[in-house]
Scaffold this motif. Structure first.
Motif, mmCIF file in Angstrom:
data_model
loop_
_atom_site.group_PDB
_atom_site.id
_atom_site.type_symbol
_atom_site.label_atom_id
_atom_site.label_comp_id
_atom_site.label_asym_id
_atom_site.label_seq_id
_atom_site.Cartn_x
_atom_site.Cartn_y
_atom_site.Cartn_z
ATOM 1 N N GLU A 14 112.472 5.030 68.768
ATOM 2 C CA GLU A 14 113.917 4.883 68.885
ATOM 3 C C GLU A 14 114.259 4.095 70.144
ATOM 4 O OE1 GLU A 14 116.352 8.316 68.071
ATOM 5 O OE2 GLU A 14 114.695 9.252 66.971
ATOM 6 N N ALA A 15 115.258 3.231 70.004
ATOM 7 C CA ALA A 15 115.726 2.414 71.125
ATOM 8 C C ALA A 15 117.154 1.976 70.832
ATOM 9 C CB ALA A 15 114.834 1.186 71.299
ATOM 10 N N GLU A 16 117.851 1.572 71.868
ATOM 11 C CA GLU A 16 119.199 1.049 71.678
ATOM 12 C C GLU A 16 119.107 -0.249 70.890
ATOM 13 O OE1 GLU A 16 122.734 -0.838 74.392
ATOM 14 O OE2 GLU A 16 121.720 0.942 75.166
ATOM 15 N N ALA A 17 119.892 -0.356 69.838
ATOM 16 C CA ALA A 17 119.896 -1.572 69.021
ATOM 17 C C ALA A 17 120.619 -2.687 69.763
ATOM 18 C CB ALA A 17 120.582 -1.305 67.694
ATOM 19 N N ALA A 68 123.148 -5.695 70.310
ATOM 20 C CA ALA A 68 124.514 -5.750 69.793
ATOM 21 C C ALA A 68 124.588 -6.360 68.390
ATOM 22 C CB ALA A 68 125.413 -6.515 70.758
ATOM 23 N N ALA A 102 123.092 -3.898 65.883
ATOM 24 C CA ALA A 102 123.988 -2.755 65.688
ATOM 25 C C ALA A 102 125.130 -3.140 64.750
ATOM 26 C CB ALA A 102 124.534 -2.263 67.024
ATOM 27 N N ALA A 116 128.315 0.087 69.026
ATOM 28 C CA ALA A 116 127.649 -0.585 70.153
ATOM 29 C C ALA A 116 126.930 0.458 70.996
ATOM 30 C CB ALA A 116 128.681 -1.333 70.984
ATOM 31 N N GLY A 117 125.691 0.159 71.359
ATOM 32 C CA GLY A 117 124.894 1.077 72.166
ATOM 33 C C GLY A 117 124.199 2.168 71.370
ATOM 34 N N ALA A 118 124.368 2.163 70.038
ATOM 35 C CA ALA A 118 123.747 3.191 69.201
ATOM 36 C C ALA A 118 122.232 3.022 69.153
ATOM 37 C CB ALA A 118 124.315 3.143 67.789
ATOM 38 N N THR A 119 121.579 4.124 68.866
ATOM 39 C CA THR A 119 120.126 4.130 68.749
ATOM 40 C C THR A 119 119.705 3.780 67.323
ATOM 41 O OG1 THR A 119 119.920 5.788 70.473
ATOM 42 C CG2 THR A 119 118.074 5.601 68.964
ATOM 43 N N TYR A 169 114.484 -3.134 62.393
ATOM 44 C CA TYR A 169 115.367 -2.064 62.848
ATOM 45 C C TYR A 169 115.862 -1.269 61.644
ATOM 46 C CZ TYR A 169 115.608 -4.797 67.149
ATOM 47 O OH TYR A 169 115.289 -5.491 68.293
#
Length: 170
Positions: free
Chosen positions: A35-38, A40, A43, A50-53, A74
């Motif tokens: 898991e990581a921040e997608a 922009a 996402a 925005a900023g979602a995993t 992703y």
């Protein structure tokens, strides 16, 4: 189409099979899975805030031991967290087959292809020559409810690739 269609039980992934049919060896190295921040753009594509995993699998795709493509796949965390997609091991039949087993079958894909100059990391990972451009293919796969289930960002040396499309009309 073989890259978008689930494989039969026990089959290898489409890339390994395609390379073998040409008498070559297709493989991949997994650089990261989890898991990581997608980013922009990803996402937005996956319909995430925005900023979602998201769950990401970063790989170097190789042909006969030489890097031929960088692929980041992703998946919304809601469907991929806690599954083998979030682990660094190879997935028998590929991610598309595992997604189908989880009840997420792609029925439509949208691809955008652009040409650009590579980043320093891409030059290194793909062993590019000076001034060698890359192609970037961004693919989003949707299920029958038109929900995005996978977003791929593939980067490949422009001079070493051929993109082939077959489109059925009607």
């Amino acid at each position: 189409m073989p890259y978008l269609t689930p494989r039969a039980a026990g089959d290898t992934d489409a890339w390994t099979e395609e390379a073998a049919e040409a008498g070559r060896r297709g493989s991949q190295r997994i650089l990261h899975a989890g898991e990581a921040e997608a980013p922009a753009a990803v996402a937005l594509t996956l319909g995430l805030a925005a900023g979602a995993t998201a769950v990401v699998r970063r790989r170097v795709i190789e042909l006969d031991g030489e890097p031929t493509e960088l692929t980041d796949s992703y998946f919304p965390a809601a469907i991929a967290a806690g599954t083998p997609l979030a682990l660094a091991g190879k997935i028998r039949g590929g991610a598309v087959t595992l997604l189908a087993a989880l009840g997420h079958i792609g029925v439509r894909a949208v691809e955008n292809v652009t040409a650009r100059m590579p980043s320093d990391e891409e030059v290194e990972r793909l062993r590019l020559g000076p001034g060698e451009p890359v192609l970037q293919l961004a693919r989003t796969t949707y299920d029958s409810a038109d929900r995005p289930i996978q977003a791929d960002v593939m980067v490949m040396p422009a001079g070493r690739q051929q993109l082939r499309y077959e489109i059925r009309i009607g």
